[in-house]
Scaffold this motif. Structure first.
Motif, PDB file in Angstrom:
ATOM      1  N   PHE A  40       0.830  -1.208   0.000  1.00 32.40           N
ATOM      2  CA  PHE A  40       0.000   0.000   0.000  1.00 32.40           C
ATOM      3  C   PHE A  40       0.863   1.256   0.000  1.00 32.40           C
ATOM      4  N   MET A  41       1.932   1.276   0.827  1.00 32.49           N
ATOM      5  CA  MET A  41       2.779   2.465   0.934  1.00 32.49           C
ATOM      6  C   MET A  41       3.517   2.764  -0.365  1.00 32.49           C
ATOM      7  N   ALA A  68      -3.320  -2.276  -8.111  1.00 30.48           N
ATOM      8  CA  ALA A  68      -2.535  -3.514  -8.122  1.00 30.48           C
ATOM      9  C   ALA A  68      -1.129  -3.319  -8.673  1.00 30.48           C
ATOM     10  N   GLN A  69      -0.701  -2.075  -8.840  1.00 31.89           N
ATOM     11  CA  GLN A  69       0.624  -1.817  -9.407  1.00 31.89           C
ATOM     12  C   GLN A  69       1.731  -2.409  -8.542  1.00 31.89           C
ATOM     13  N   SER A  70       1.600  -2.300  -7.207  1.00 30.96           N
ATOM     14  CA  SER A  70       2.632  -2.833  -6.310  1.00 30.96           C
ATOM     15  C   SER A  70       2.720  -4.352  -6.401  1.00 30.96           C
ATOM     16  N   TYR A 252      10.595   0.463   3.619  1.00 32.35           N
ATOM     17  CA  TYR A 252       9.226   0.897   3.908  1.00 32.35           C
ATOM     18  C   TYR A 252       8.743   0.359   5.246  1.00 32.35           C
ATOM     19  N   ALA A 253       9.184  -0.856   5.616  1.00 32.37           N
ATOM     20  CA  ALA A 253       8.838  -1.384   6.941  1.00 32.37           C
ATOM     21  C   ALA A 253       9.441  -0.503   8.024  1.00 32.37           C
ATOM     22  N   ILE A 289       3.764   9.010   7.999  1.00 30.08           N
ATOM     23  CA  ILE A 289       4.351   8.464   6.771  1.00 30.08           C
ATOM     24  C   ILE A 289       4.070   9.395   5.599  1.00 30.08           C
ATOM     25  N   PHE A 290       2.857   9.951   5.540  1.00 31.59           N
ATOM     26  CA  PHE A 290       2.514  10.908   4.485  1.00 31.59           C
ATOM     27  C   PHE A 290       3.432  12.125   4.534  1.00 31.59           C
ATOM     28  N   VAL A 291       3.714  12.624   5.742  1.00 25.88           N
ATOM     29  CA  VAL A 291       4.621  13.769   5.882  1.00 25.88           C
ATOM     30  C   VAL A 291       6.013  13.411   5.368  1.00 25.88           C
TER      31      VAL A 291
END
Length: 335
Positions: A40-41, A68-70, A252-253, A289-291
């Motif tokens: 998702f991220m 579904a790109q990821s 990302y984790a 995470i958005f920031v």
């Protein structure tokens, strides 16, 4: 987990076997959550960067906004050829991505997603996170050195220097919270914020932590260890296929972990009106995470000397100042 142990013991299973079953179940749940969250991220960051640059980003794969790109990218990396350089140290080369990902995954143990939703409520939870997060740089140095590539080694050494520089202010920034609560237990820290989130009295500590955490994740403007314009891809330049994907997964984790720790220490954890506690926790975490993504696609990369100056000459003195002010306030309260 006591009800689970009671059920397993009623079946006649020894305590050791029950503990092993519970640990494997929790580890599997964390792995599934991490994989879904990272997918998702990755999609989310591509959409954020696209909107900042007045583009659409992924739109085709899977239908609605290319959701579904990821998954497609993951399958592509899984099917790619795994190439190991002829002069590489094969064992260390293979272990490096596992070490980096294991360090990120282990930090999930002490994240309190909600009341009772924590794998292990350690009384030294903050200390455990600080210790385990430092292991990431070990895996990065392993990757750079074992690749037998001077650019990989240079990227790995940069990462070590950056980790040392920003680990110190990051640790000092959370000491104010520990001093206020008198405990390093994550659950105790969240419970202490029921009336007021610590971001209010510890605003300086929160800003220092956020800055140092972005540097710990090697994200722009602190992505010196990778710096693709200078070092091609930094420490993982020789990796391909699924080994490269594991480094990507770990990055990302790690972003989720540092954001979840910031939510726990400064933003009240699961506290919030109307919505369930676990949902409040995830909303706050994904906001941070958005920031971080917003900053990545807005700011330019710092030079090495600028990065070191910021860490040692600005963040460190400010973290010490925050710790001193917190101690002074606590002493005056006692009187």
């Amino acid at each position: 987990m006591e009800p689970v142990y009671d059920i397993l013991s009623a079946w006649g299973l020894p305590l050791t076997v029950s503990q092993l079953i519970v640990m494997l179940s929790v580890a599997t749940a964390v792995l599934i959550f991490t994989a879904v969250s990272v997918m998702f991220m990755v999609w989310w960051e591509r959409k954020i960067s696209a909107h900042i640059q007045v583009r659409f980003g992924p739109m085709r794969v899977g239908g609605w906004h290319g959701w579904a790109q990821s998954i497609a990218d993951g399958l592509k990396l899984l099917l790619k050829e795994d190439i190991i350089p002829a002069g590489a140290d094969r064992l260390v080369f293979a272990l490096a991505p596992m070490v980096v990902f294991a360090a990120s995954l282990a930090a999930f143990v002490i994240i309190p997603f909600g009341p009772g939703l924590i794998a292990g409520d350690l009384n030294i939870g903050v200390l455990f996170y600080i210790s385990i997060s430092s292991l990431t740089v070990v895996g990065i140095i392993m990757a750079g050195w074992s690749s037998n590539n001077k650019y990989s080694v240079l990227g790995a050494i940069r990462s070590a220097a950056q980790a040392v520089s920003y680990e110190v202010p990051l640790v000092l920034s959370v000491i104010g919270v520990i001093m206020t609560v008198g405990s390093m237990s994550m659950t105790r820290i969240v419970e202490a914020q029921e009336g007021m989130w610590f971001v209010v009295p510890q605003l300086l500590g929160f800003l220092i932590y956020l800055t140092a955490a972005i540097a710990e994740c090697n994200r722009t403007p602190f992505d010196i260890p990778e710096a693709e314009s200078e070092l091609v891809a930094g420490f993982h330049v020789e990796y391909s296929g699924m080994r490269f994907a594991i480094f990507f997964l770990a990055e990302y984790a790690n972003m989720f972990v540092v954001s979840a720790i910031a939510t726990t220490l400064f933003l009240g954890g699961w506290h919030g009106p109307l919505l369930p506690g676990w949902l409040w926790f995830l909303l706050k975490t994904y906001f941070i995470i958005f920031v971080m993504m917003w900053l990545r696609w807005t700011l330019a990369r710092l030079r090495v000397d600028q990065l070191m100056n910021l860490g040692w000459k600005f963040l460190l003195p400010l973290a010490l100042l925050n710790m001193g002010i917190t101690g002074l306030i606590l002493v005056l309260k006692d009187y």
